[in-house]
Design a protein around this motif. Sequence first.
Motif, PDB file in Angstrom:
ATOM      1  N   GLN A 201       0.817  -1.214   0.000  1.00 48.63           N
ATOM      2  CA  GLN A 201       0.000   0.000   0.000  1.00 48.63           C
ATOM      3  C   GLN A 201       0.855   1.270   0.000  1.00 48.63           C
ATOM      4  O   GLN A 201       0.676   2.149  -0.847  1.00 48.63           O
ATOM      5  N   ASP A 202       1.774   1.363   0.951  1.00 46.04           N
ATOM      6  CA  ASP A 202       2.603   2.569   1.055  1.00 46.04           C
ATOM      7  C   ASP A 202       3.479   2.761  -0.181  1.00 46.04           C
ATOM      8  O   ASP A 202       3.644   3.882  -0.678  1.00 46.04           O
ATOM      9  N   ASP A 203       4.046   1.662  -0.683  1.00 47.02           N
ATOM     10  CA  ASP A 203       4.910   1.734  -1.874  1.00 47.02           C
ATOM     11  C   ASP A 203       4.113   2.212  -3.085  1.00 47.02           C
ATOM     12  O   ASP A 203       4.563   3.074  -3.841  1.00 47.02           O
ATOM     13  N   ALA A 204       2.918   1.632  -3.251  1.00 48.10           N
ATOM     14  CA  ALA A 204       2.088   1.995  -4.398  1.00 48.10           C
ATOM     15  C   ALA A 204       1.672   3.465  -4.330  1.00 48.10           C
ATOM     16  O   ALA A 204       1.656   4.168  -5.354  1.00 48.10           O
ATOM     17  N   MET A 205       1.349   3.948  -3.132  1.00 50.61           N
ATOM     18  CA  MET A 205       0.954   5.356  -2.978  1.00 50.61           C
ATOM     19  C   MET A 205       2.081   6.295  -3.390  1.00 50.61           C
ATOM     20  O   MET A 205       1.873   7.255  -4.151  1.00 50.61           O
ATOM     21  N   TYR A 206       3.272   6.015  -2.887  1.00 51.66           N
ATOM     22  CA  TYR A 206       4.404   6.903  -3.152  1.00 51.66           C
ATOM     23  C   TYR A 206       4.754   6.931  -4.642  1.00 51.66           C
ATOM     24  O   TYR A 206       4.918   8.007  -5.230  1.00 51.66           O
ATOM     25  N   TYR A 207       4.844   5.761  -5.267  1.00 48.59           N
ATOM     26  CA  TYR A 207       5.217   5.719  -6.678  1.00 48.59           C
ATOM     27  C   TYR A 207       4.089   6.218  -7.577  1.00 48.59           C
ATOM     28  O   TYR A 207       4.346   6.781  -8.647  1.00 48.59           O
ATOM     29  N   LEU A 208       2.852   6.040  -7.145  1.00 48.18           N
ATOM     30  CA  LEU A 208       1.732   6.601  -7.895  1.00 48.18           C
ATOM     31  C   LEU A 208       1.826   8.125  -7.907  1.00 48.18           C
ATOM     32  O   LEU A 208       1.657   8.766  -8.948  1.00 48.18           O
TER      33      LEU A 208
END
Length: 255
Positions: A201-208
Amino acid sequence: MNNNLNSDMLVDYLDNNLSQVQRLIVEDLLRDDVATQAELKGLMIAKEAIQFYGIKKQVNSIHKEMMDSNTNKFVTKESPLLGKVIKFGLRIAASIVFLLLSFGVYQFATVSADKLFSENYKSYSLSVTRGVSDQIDLEKLFQEKKYASLINKFMLLKDAAQLENFLAGQAFMETQNYSQAIICFNSVLMLNNNNKTSILQDDAMYYLALCYLKNKQNKLAYPIFETIHNSSTHLYNDKVTKAFMRQLKMLGWKS
């Protein structure tokens, strides 16, 4: 500035230390002389800086040094020497404020989506995971940096899970296809929301958010970065600093 009016007189004007006649002379000049108006504004800013931002301590330090060098002279509060020290301190403060304003203008002029992206993007490092065969194959291709092959394999999947979407998103980023990467990262977040999970979740948010930034979609990037910045437990909280958010706001002013 008019030669008949010096900076000391403007300082005295701010401090209400002029006679009525002198005050009328200054006010008459301020109505007509743009340079004098500008200098008065600078001194007003400097005075506020002294009062509210601690620059007054520098003035006190200068005063002490001058007192130490004049130990044989007794200086009262009404002393011309003290007045010179304070006026000198105002000029120092005005210079500091000018430099701060100049730095702000420079930051505004140089900030850009590409610059913010390049300063904050780093290729993702995949930790060792376990999963079904398709996931393992995609992980292997990602580790080997075979991004085109990973994308081709991903496109053949019927039901891609969070990890597969995330790896495909990273591969699209590496090949500079940010629009497709956005779709993949959003899929991770949607799957987590639907399944009440938080996988990557956190990784996807940041890269998004980085993809939105690179794609010149600052209005979509900003709220995600703001959420990360305000969440002390987020994995990328330390990357989204106050300075970064300030530059992101500046970027919004430009659009």
